[in-house]
Write an enzyme that holds these catalytic residues in place. Structure first.
Site, PDB file in Angstrom:
ATOM      1  CD  GLU A  69      -1.701  -2.427   1.554  1.00  0.00           C
ATOM      2  OE1 GLU A  69      -0.500  -2.639   1.885  1.00  0.00           O
ATOM      3  OE2 GLU A  69      -2.570  -3.317   1.584  1.00  0.00           O
ATOM      4  CG  PHE A 131      -9.534 -10.214  11.057  1.00  0.00           C
ATOM      5  CD1 PHE A 131      -8.280 -10.601  11.537  1.00  0.00           C
ATOM      6  CD2 PHE A 131      -9.739 -10.205   9.682  1.00  0.00           C
ATOM      7  CE1 PHE A 131      -7.268 -10.975  10.664  1.00  0.00           C
ATOM      8  CE2 PHE A 131      -8.722 -10.575   8.802  1.00  0.00           C
ATOM      9  CZ  PHE A 131      -7.483 -10.954   9.296  1.00  0.00           C
ATOM     10  CD  GLN A 132      -7.174  -7.707   7.637  1.00  0.00           C
ATOM     11  OE1 GLN A 132      -8.091  -7.531   6.859  1.00  0.00           O
ATOM     12  NE2 GLN A 132      -5.996  -8.174   7.258  1.00  0.00           N
ATOM     13  CE  LYS A 181     -16.845  -7.177   3.608  1.00  0.00           C
ATOM     14  NZ  LYS A 181     -16.062  -8.380   3.935  1.00  0.00           N
ATOM     15  CG  MET A 495      21.910  12.465   3.341  1.00  0.00           C
ATOM     16  SD  MET A 495      22.837  13.803   2.636  1.00  0.00           S
ATOM     17  CE  MET A 495      21.775  14.297   1.301  1.00  0.00           C
TER      18      MET A 495
HETATM   19  C1  LIG Z   1      12.238   5.914   5.359  1.00  0.00           C
HETATM   20  C2  LIG Z   1      13.522   6.583   5.692  1.00  0.00           C
HETATM   21  N1  LIG Z   1      14.357   6.018   6.578  1.00  0.00           N
HETATM   22  C3  LIG Z   1      15.536   6.620   6.884  1.00  0.00           C
HETATM   23  C4  LIG Z   1      15.890   7.795   6.306  1.00  0.00           C
HETATM   24  C5  LIG Z   1      17.193   8.491   6.675  1.00  0.00           C
HETATM   25  N2  LIG Z   1      18.064   8.610   5.505  1.00  0.00           N
HETATM   26  C6  LIG Z   1      18.147   9.720   4.755  1.00  0.00           C
HETATM   27  S1  LIG Z   1      19.176   9.584   3.477  1.00  0.00           S
HETATM   28  C7  LIG Z   1      19.586   8.033   3.906  1.00  0.00           C
HETATM   29  C8  LIG Z   1      20.584   7.256   3.109  1.00  0.00           C
HETATM   30  C9  LIG Z   1      20.111   6.944   1.759  1.00  0.00           C
HETATM   31  O1  LIG Z   1      20.962   6.003   1.189  1.00  0.00           O
HETATM   32  P1  LIG Z   1      20.830   5.588  -0.317  1.00  0.00           P
HETATM   33  O2  LIG Z   1      19.437   5.258  -0.645  1.00  0.00           O
HETATM   34  O3  LIG Z   1      21.824   4.527  -0.614  1.00  0.00           O
HETATM   35  O4  LIG Z   1      21.179   6.930  -1.085  1.00  0.00           O
HETATM   36  P2  LIG Z   1      22.542   7.774  -1.112  1.00  0.00           P
HETATM   37  O5  LIG Z   1      22.494   8.762  -0.002  1.00  0.00           O
HETATM   38  O6  LIG Z   1      23.679   6.814  -0.960  1.00  0.00           O
HETATM   39  O7  LIG Z   1      22.528   8.417  -2.443  1.00  0.00           O
HETATM   40  C10 LIG Z   1      18.913   7.633   5.066  1.00  0.00           C
HETATM   41  C11 LIG Z   1      19.074   6.324   5.705  1.00  0.00           C
HETATM   42  C12 LIG Z   1      14.957   8.360   5.413  1.00  0.00           C
HETATM   43  N3  LIG Z   1      15.157   9.536   4.831  1.00  0.00           N
HETATM   44  N4  LIG Z   1      13.809   7.720   5.096  1.00  0.00           N
END
Ligand SMILES: Cc1ncc(C[n+]2csc(CCOP(=O)(O)OP(=O)(O)O)c2C)c(N)n1
Length: 523
Positions: A69, A131-132, A181, A495
């Site tokens: 979803e 349920f759900q 429902k 990042m």
């Molecule tokens: C759902 C979610 N979980 C954690 C983060 C924290 N976060 C931001 S950037 C990042 C790293 C992303 O890594 P990648 O997808 O390999 O991209 P890159 O930065 O290497 O280009 C994380 C873990 C987030 N933004 N969203």
């Protein structure tokens, strides 16, 4: 107005034809009446009557079966962002509904119009931990523009009409309608669908105050260093041409927020780049040098402003926004210009003097040259034989000539893509700006392609983000949709690693990530 009204041939008076239909049929009739073509969803017990009725509405309504979803709602966001239409989501109760929460929060903060329909347990079971059963109304209240639970089918036409109206008017946002429902199954006398165009106590557009337009124009006309910064409000308000005319008449340098990007071509002679933490040097520095800052359809997000006590202290700020609650929220402004920027910008354009601020614009260009020398050259033309993210984006630019829709995930690749991608056309940069949701890009790209089937759609994703919603490759396979996927695989959660490098003394904690063979998986 969309109704099933007919004319009585004897009396020549309009009569309303009532038909006895189920709640589910009424929901789908409402969708058709609103011009919906594509629904992204996933079935389950509590929404089965709607899915059953859907069978009879094909192919007028097209349904894309996603794999999760979260994929449905991000796809609906991509659809809305690329097409300007409202994105539609169907999900079942309980886990189906809770899987929508991230997407709702994302759509809320990025002002994306969505109508999400969730199934709910029978009304007589509400509150019994059936349920759900989950209280999706309370769960989603802070992340929806409006939500409502229907337990009686007779409410369906008017509530759905309100849902569509609220989602797309004023500052757009996601609406969730939860339908028990029994309300989906029960038949009732359907008197037709009347689209909503007014709700008492809901004012989508504030009244434009002429005196503020005049004051703003006078301030702009007296400015030596005026600077326009704009956000997604331009795109949401379809005010791209109005913005162009305004900046060209006034000779203003203009910078965009990440969500405002592509509203004007990135190579426009007065464009000075992206604002914010990962943005360009010149617009950030010049924010603290301009004398009048004209902010349009943007919300002074902390990623744009940094420390508020040091942000544009010298400038007089004019803020144009459709949402009055944004005025003075983060930054104190001199002149608020409430209203739809499609209407307010032309009023302002009429009153400003035709000028060129050549010297002022050249100051931006000088800083830009510095950034090219110190940063951009290295990012786009690296000296090592390891392929850099910048080189990939440069190559994509060469192939697409700036005509593609680029959908990015979240991380370093997102920032590099947004810094360097070229755009000629509005609604071309689709990214999770406010929430920064990893896993957004792949499903959003699917939706973007359904929303704009004639355009090339390229998803640019990190090796972390792709693994969050990789199951949506199954949706691509089943729906045979043409989405190009570029994974920028640096083998890190890049990042986060970058922040650990800069702010945590290179203590790299859980940022190494291994990958499957993506080509094999895609096959
Ligand atoms: C759902 C979610 N979980 C954690 C983060 C924290 N976060 C931001 S950037 C990042 C790293 C992303 O890594 P990648 O997808 O390999 O991209 P890159 O930065 O290497 O280009 C994380 C873990 C987030 N933004 N969203």
């Amino acid at each position: 107005m969309i109704t099933t009204q007919a004319i009585d041939i004897k009396t020549s008076e309009a009569v309303i034809e009532t038909i006895n239909i189920s709640g589910s049929q009424a929901i789908l009739k409402a969708m058709v009446a609103e011009g919906v073509e594509t629904i992204f969803g996933y079935p389950g017990g509590a929404i089965m009557p709607i899915y059953d009725a859907l069978y009879d509405f094909l192919p007028t309504l097209k349904h894309i079966l996603v794999r999760h979803e979260q994929g449905a709602i991000h796809a609906a966001q991509g659809y809305a962002r690329s097409s300007g239409r409202t994105g539609i989501v169907f999900a079942t109760s309980g886990p189906g509904a809770t899987n929508l929460v991230t997407g709702l929060a994302d759509a809320m903060i990025d002002s994306t119009p969505l109508v999400c329909i969730t199934g709910q347990v029978f009304a007589h079971l509400l509150g019994s931990d059936a349920f759900q059963e989950t209280d999706i109304i309370n769960i989603t209240t802070p992340v929806t523009k409006w939500n409502y639970q229907i337990t009686d089918p007779t409410e369906i036409p008017s509530v759905l009409a309100k849902a569509f109206y609220i989602a797309k008017t004023g500052r757009p946002g996601p609406v969730l309608i939860d339908i028990t429902k029994n309300a989906q199954l029960q038949k009732f006398d359907f008197e037709g669908y009347i689209a909503c165009n007014h709700i008492r106590s809901y004012r989508p557009k504030p009244i434009i105050r002429k005196e503020y337009i005049e004051q703003a124009a006078a301030l702009i006309n007296s400015a030596k260093k005026p600077f326009v910064i704009f956000g997604q409000g331009i795109i949401l308000g379809s005010a791209e041409q109005e913005l162009k005319t305004f900046i060209e008449k006034g000779g203003f340098p203009a910078a965009w927020t990440i969500l405002g990007m592509s509203a004007i071509p990135t190579n426009h002679p007065q464009a000075v780049g992206m604002l914010g933490m990962h943005g360009n040097y010149a617009p950030n520095v010049m924010t603290n040098d301009c004398d009048v800052l004209i902010a349009i359809g943007m919300r002074f997000d902390d990623r744009v402003t940094g420390r508020l006590d040091k942000y544009a202290r010298q400038a007089k700020i004019i803020h144009l926004d459709i949402d009055p609650s944004e005025i003075d929220k983060n930054v104190k402004v001199e002149i608020p210009v409430w209203g739809d920027c499609k209407e307010t910008i032309p009023l302002l354009t009429k009153l400003i003097e035709e000028k060129q601020h050549t010297e002022w614009l050249n100051e931006f260009r000088k800083l830009e040259a510095k950034e090219v020398e110190i940063v951009i050259n290295d990012e786009l033309n690296p000296t090592s034989d390891i392929l850099s993210m910048g080189e990939v984006i440069k190559t994509i630019n060469n192939i697409t000539n700036g005509n593609a829709i680029i959908v990015t995930d979240v991380g370093q690749h997102q920032m590099i893509a947004c810094r360097y991608a070229h755009f000629n056309q509005s609604r071309s940069n689709i990214t999770s700006g406010g929430l920064g949701t990893m896993g957004f890009a792949l499903p959003a790209a699917i939706g973007a392609k359904f929303g704009s089937p004639d355009r090339t759609v390229i998803a640019i994703i990190g090796d972390g983000g792709i693994q969050m919603t990789i199951q949506e490759l199954g949706t691509i396979m089943q729906s045979k949709i043409d989405v190009k996927i570029v994974i920028l695989n640096n083998q890190f959660l890049g990042m986060v690693r970058q922040w650990q490098e800069l702010f945590h003394e290179k203590r790299y904690s859980f940022v190494d990530i291994t990958s499957p063979d993506y080509v094999q998986v895609a096959k």
